[in-house]
Design a protein around this motif. Structure first.
Motif, short mmCIF file in Angstrom:
data_model
loop_
_atom_site.label_atom_id
_atom_site.label_comp_id
_atom_site.label_asym_id
_atom_site.label_seq_id
_atom_site.Cartn_x
_atom_site.Cartn_y
_atom_site.Cartn_z
N VAL A 50 15.66 33.14 -39.65
CA VAL A 50 14.97 34.42 -39.43
C VAL A 50 14.76 34.75 -37.96
CG1 VAL A 50 13.82 34.31 -41.67
CG2 VAL A 50 12.64 33.44 -39.64
N GLY A 51 14.94 33.78 -37.07
CA GLY A 51 14.74 34.00 -35.64
C GLY A 51 13.35 33.59 -35.19
N GLY A 52 13.19 33.49 -33.89
CA GLY A 52 11.90 33.13 -33.32
C GLY A 52 11.78 31.67 -32.92
N GLY A 53 12.78 30.87 -33.20
CA GLY A 53 12.73 29.46 -32.85
C GLY A 53 13.50 29.17 -31.58
N PRO A 54 13.64 27.88 -31.26
CA PRO A 54 14.39 27.51 -30.06
C PRO A 54 15.88 27.82 -30.21
CG PRO A 54 13.74 25.55 -31.28
CD PRO A 54 13.10 26.71 -31.96
N GLN A 55 16.55 28.04 -29.08
CA GLN A 55 17.99 28.26 -29.11
C GLN A 55 18.68 26.96 -29.52
OE1 GLN A 55 18.96 29.64 -25.17
NE2 GLN A 55 18.82 31.76 -25.83
N PHE A 56 19.83 27.09 -30.16
CA PHE A 56 20.58 25.93 -30.62
C PHE A 56 22.06 26.25 -30.60
CE2 PHE A 56 19.44 28.45 -34.30
CZ PHE A 56 20.61 28.52 -35.03
N LYS B 183 6.98 17.21 -31.47
CA LYS B 183 5.71 16.56 -31.80
C LYS B 183 5.32 15.55 -30.72
CE LYS B 183 6.29 16.83 -36.78
NZ LYS B 183 6.59 16.07 -38.00
N ALA B 184 6.29 14.74 -30.29
CA ALA B 184 6.00 13.66 -29.34
C ALA B 184 5.71 14.18 -27.94
CB ALA B 184 7.18 12.68 -29.30
N LYS B 185 6.50 15.11 -27.44
CA LYS B 185 6.33 15.57 -26.06
C LYS B 185 5.26 16.64 -25.93
CE LYS B 185 8.60 17.19 -21.93
NZ LYS B 185 9.84 17.49 -21.25
N TRP B 186 5.19 17.57 -26.88
CA TRP B 186 4.31 18.72 -26.74
C TRP B 186 3.13 18.70 -27.71
CZ3 TRP B 186 4.89 21.78 -22.65
CH2 TRP B 186 6.11 21.74 -21.99
N ASP C 65 11.97 22.60 -24.74
CA ASP C 65 10.87 22.72 -23.78
C ASP C 65 10.54 24.20 -23.54
OD1 ASP C 65 10.77 19.95 -23.58
OD2 ASP C 65 11.98 19.90 -21.75
N ALA C 66 11.56 25.04 -23.40
CA ALA C 66 11.34 26.47 -23.18
C ALA C 66 10.63 27.10 -24.39
CB ALA C 66 12.67 27.17 -22.91
N TYR C 67 11.02 26.70 -25.59
CA TYR C 67 10.39 27.19 -26.81
C TYR C 67 8.92 26.78 -26.85
CZ TYR C 67 9.09 27.14 -31.76
OH TYR C 67 8.43 27.29 -32.96
N ALA C 68 8.64 25.53 -26.53
CA ALA C 68 7.27 25.03 -26.57
C ALA C 68 6.38 25.76 -25.56
CB ALA C 68 7.24 23.52 -26.31
N THR C 69 6.87 25.94 -24.35
CA THR C 69 6.05 26.62 -23.33
C THR C 69 5.84 28.09 -23.69
OG1 THR C 69 8.00 27.00 -21.94
CG2 THR C 69 6.68 25.06 -21.46
N ALA C 70 6.79 28.69 -24.41
CA ALA C 70 6.65 30.09 -24.81
C ALA C 70 5.60 30.29 -25.89
CB ALA C 70 7.99 30.64 -25.28
N ILE C 71 5.44 29.31 -26.80
CA ILE C 71 4.48 29.49 -27.89
C ILE C 71 3.10 28.94 -27.58
CG2 ILE C 71 6.30 29.57 -29.64
CD1 ILE C 71 5.44 26.78 -30.50
#
Length: 118
Positions: free
Chosen positions: A56-62, A38-41, A77-83
């Motif tokens: 279910v999948g589709g989120g950031p790696q953890f 929320k804060a950065k993106w 960051d990679a998740y945010a840029t992808a969506i």
């Protein structure tokens, strides 16, 4: 960006033996990962959404540490840029939206009893 408490962000150097993690990286729990997105993106990312995507999948790696999910800032960051979509001048320039099913594949959409009644 304001994190709730120092105990909720873990660095690899604080974990016993490092656990194969890269030293010096900060790992966010699900709540702080949501705050970070929320804060950065500016993404409307809720804790429940990240928890659901972890299943279910589709989120950031953890990474897992016991029951906790730990997210690296680089993965968030990679998740945010992808969506986030590409820049456009109007909505006419956007590709058609994909229709997502809220029910994971392989699960029946309705249950019919043997008598045929729902």
């Amino acid at each position: 960006m304001e994190l709730e408490a120092r105990s909720e962000a873990v660095t690899a150097s604080e974990t016993p033996g490092g656990g194969g993690m890269t030293a010096g990286i900060i790992y966010f729990n699900t709540r702080n990962a949501s705050i970070y997105l929320k804060a950065k993106w500016g993404l409307p990312s809720e804790v429940q959404t990240l928890s659901r995507l972890a299943v279910v999948g589709g989120g950031p790696q953890f990474r897992k540490a016991g029951n906790a999910r730990l997210y690296e800032p680089a993965d968030l960051d990679a998740y945010a840029t992808a969506i986030i979509g590409p820049k456009v001048h109007s909505t006419a320039g956007l590709p058609p939206r994909k229709k997502h099913s809220t029910i994971p594949a392989g699960r029946p959409r309705c249950f019919v009893s043997k008598s045929g009644a729902r």
